[in-house]
Design an enzyme around this catalytic site. Sequence first.
Site, PDB file in Angstrom:
ATOM      1  CB  ILE A   8      -0.972   0.158   1.119  1.00 22.88           C
ATOM      2  CG1 ILE A   8      -1.956   1.387   1.163  1.00 22.88           C
ATOM      3  CG2 ILE A   8      -0.417  -0.153   2.372  1.00 22.88           C
ATOM      4  CD1 ILE A   8      -3.136   1.185   2.320  1.00 22.88           C
ATOM      5  CB  THR A   9       1.578   4.010  -2.202  1.00 20.07           C
ATOM      6  OG1 THR A   9       0.051   4.467  -2.869  1.00 20.07           O
ATOM      7  CG2 THR A   9       2.047   3.108  -3.073  1.00 20.07           C
ATOM      8  N   GLY A  10       0.908   5.389   0.541  1.00 17.94           N
ATOM      9  CA  GLY A  10       0.330   6.508   1.370  1.00 17.94           C
ATOM     10  C   GLY A  10      -0.383   5.857   2.570  1.00 17.94           C
ATOM     11  CB  SER A  13      -1.484  10.162   6.575  1.00 17.28           C
ATOM     12  OG  SER A  13      -2.324  11.161   7.053  1.00 17.28           O
ATOM     13  N   GLY A  14      -4.122   9.233   7.452  1.00 11.72           N
ATOM     14  CA  GLY A  14      -5.359   8.837   6.655  1.00 11.72           C
ATOM     15  C   GLY A  14      -6.096   7.600   6.387  1.00 11.72           C
ATOM     16  CE1 TYR A 163      -6.803  14.761  -4.807  1.00 11.01           C
ATOM     17  CE2 TYR A 163      -9.237  15.632  -5.365  1.00 11.01           C
ATOM     18  CZ  TYR A 163      -8.120  14.720  -4.661  1.00 11.01           C
ATOM     19  OH  TYR A 163      -8.589  13.595  -3.713  1.00 11.01           O
TER      20      TYR A 163
HETATM   21  N1  NAP Z   1      -9.681  12.868   2.313  1.00 15.25           N
HETATM   22  C1  NAP Z   1     -10.637  12.948   1.644  1.00 15.25           C
HETATM   23  O1  NAP Z   1     -11.582  13.419   1.725  1.00 15.25           O
HETATM   24  C2  NAP Z   1     -10.562  12.125   0.182  1.00 15.25           C
HETATM   25  C3  NAP Z   1     -11.512  12.200  -0.880  1.00 15.25           C
HETATM   26  C4  NAP Z   1     -11.479  11.360  -2.060  1.00 15.25           C
HETATM   27  C5  NAP Z   1     -10.195  10.877  -2.103  1.00 15.25           C
HETATM   28  N2  NAP Z   1      -9.246  10.990  -1.358  1.00 15.25           N
HETATM   29  C6  NAP Z   1      -7.774  10.257  -1.767  1.00 15.25           C
HETATM   30  O2  NAP Z   1      -7.601   9.483  -0.657  1.00 15.25           O
HETATM   31  C7  NAP Z   1      -6.192   9.286  -0.840  1.00 15.25           C
HETATM   32  C8  NAP Z   1      -5.486   9.322   0.604  1.00 15.25           C
HETATM   33  O3  NAP Z   1      -5.699  10.642   1.153  1.00 15.25           O
HETATM   34  P1  NAP Z   1      -6.194  10.810   2.721  1.00 15.25           P
HETATM   35  O4  NAP Z   1      -7.215  11.546   2.696  1.00 15.25           O
HETATM   36  O5  NAP Z   1      -5.875   9.635   3.489  1.00 15.25           O
HETATM   37  O6  NAP Z   1      -5.027  12.007   3.038  1.00 15.25           O
HETATM   38  P2  NAP Z   1      -3.564  12.122   3.792  1.00 15.25           P
HETATM   39  O7  NAP Z   1      -3.951  11.890   5.188  1.00 15.25           O
HETATM   40  O8  NAP Z   1      -2.913  13.323   3.517  1.00 15.25           O
HETATM   41  O9  NAP Z   1      -2.763  10.677   3.319  1.00 15.25           O
HETATM   42  C9  NAP Z   1      -1.831  11.008   2.042  1.00 15.25           C
HETATM   43  C10 NAP Z   1      -0.938   9.997   2.049  1.00 15.25           C
HETATM   44  O10 NAP Z   1      -0.053  10.021   1.016  1.00 15.25           O
HETATM   45  C11 NAP Z   1       1.147  10.193   1.212  1.00 15.25           C
HETATM   46  N3  NAP Z   1       1.902  11.155   0.118  1.00 15.25           N
HETATM   47  C12 NAP Z   1       1.697  12.545  -0.090  1.00 15.25           C
HETATM   48  N4  NAP Z   1       2.575  12.827  -0.988  1.00 15.25           N
HETATM   49  C13 NAP Z   1       3.392  12.022  -1.121  1.00 15.25           C
HETATM   50  C14 NAP Z   1       4.632  11.870  -1.930  1.00 15.25           C
HETATM   51  N5  NAP Z   1       5.179  12.719  -2.570  1.00 15.25           N
HETATM   52  N6  NAP Z   1       5.436  10.735  -1.737  1.00 15.25           N
HETATM   53  C15 NAP Z   1       4.967   9.715  -1.009  1.00 15.25           C
HETATM   54  N7  NAP Z   1       3.765   9.706  -0.316  1.00 15.25           N
HETATM   55  C16 NAP Z   1       3.082  10.649  -0.160  1.00 15.25           C
HETATM   56  C17 NAP Z   1       1.265  10.895   2.604  1.00 15.25           C
HETATM   57  O11 NAP Z   1       2.290  10.615   3.188  1.00 15.25           O
HETATM   58  P3  NAP Z   1       2.898  11.679   4.498  1.00 15.25           P
HETATM   59  O12 NAP Z   1       2.460  10.843   5.806  1.00 15.25           O
HETATM   60  O13 NAP Z   1       4.360  11.809   4.679  1.00 15.25           O
HETATM   61  O14 NAP Z   1       2.295  12.975   4.379  1.00 15.25           O
HETATM   62  C18 NAP Z   1       0.142   9.907   3.193  1.00 15.25           C
HETATM   63  O15 NAP Z   1       0.376   8.936   3.481  1.00 15.25           O
HETATM   64  C19 NAP Z   1      -5.608  10.189  -1.811  1.00 15.25           C
HETATM   65  O16 NAP Z   1      -5.412   9.608  -3.060  1.00 15.25           O
HETATM   66  C20 NAP Z   1      -6.808  11.293  -1.782  1.00 15.25           C
HETATM   67  O17 NAP Z   1      -6.535  11.867  -3.116  1.00 15.25           O
HETATM   68  C21 NAP Z   1      -9.129  11.739  -0.383  1.00 15.25           C
END
Ligand code: NAP
Length: 279
Positions: A8-10, A13-14, A163
Amino acid sequence: MKGKTVVITGATSGIGEIAAIHLAKQGARIVFTARDRKRADATLAKLNKANAAASHAVHLADLSLIAEQKRVAADIAREPRIDVLINNAGALFNRRIETSEGLEMTFALNHMSFFTITNILLPRLKETPGARIVSTSSRAHRRGKLDFSDLQSRKDFQGFRTYSNSKLCNILFTRALAKRLAGTGIIANCLHPGFVATRFGDQSGGFLQYVVAIAKSLIAISEEDGAKTILHLATSPDVTSVSGEYFSECKVEVPTVEARNDADAERLWQESVKIAGVG
Ligand SMILES: NC(=O)c1ccc[n+]([C@@H]2O[C@H](COP(=O)([O-])OP(=O)(O)OC[C@H]3O[C@@H](n4cnc5c(N)ncnc54)[C@H](OP(=O)(O)O)[C@@H]3O)[C@@H](O)[C@H]2O)c1
């Protein structure tokens, strides 16, 4: 999930981190990427608490760079087995940032990391019967419209539009991928997690960061709820023979006309091959 390996990537967090912890609790071994050692260690500690028996692993990489995507995917490809790949890392940027490789940051991170890592891991995934690929898209794709003459948003950059385009790319990528996987037994699906109160948007900068923060405080769902559709696609027996679809709230949802355009899906695939040199 006992005995299975989930990449898993990312996951630092979250929704990615919550999904990884749940999968570990269900018995999976988690192999995740992180860009920051300290954050990686914090997640690793949570995974070890959830399931100490599996030797979870982390690979460090900045996924906005193609060279890093390739390096980390090649490292992960040496894992003994891969059952599930979850492409989840992503972010929103208020201003146009160009990576040192000349790509626009949102496109590079949110689309190209999914494309490059998946293609490099594909031969390994094909060794595991019933392997799954899950990609985190978004309902934001509804505002997306791809301009193939400006995939790097040089002429026209607006944070949320760019985005949205990257999340449209996630659906088109999943469609083109599922076509290529037809008959292999491997499935590829993508999803909208809901609007979730994660760290999403916290580093966007500018007005966008402010708007997202207010919206999150008013209407966002919890990270636990936001992780549910990822977990469904990664584990549920209900989706064993479903591929190429876009899910929301654990159900298939019809994405926009733009997201169902197979000619665009194929064109995006070919453009991505040119950029990454894989696929
Ligand atoms: N939150 C929402 O409402 C929502 C809605 C629709 C879709 N999404 C999608 O859900 C996915 C996860 O997002 P989230 O909401 O869980 O946000 P998040 O808490 O900000 O998590 C984002 C994750 O991506 C990693 N990441 C960001 N930039 C990176 C880079 N340059 N290289 C490697 N890893 C990187 C972050 O690492 P760090 O911990 O180091 O920052 C973190 O693990 C994303 O694809 C987002 O577009 C989110």
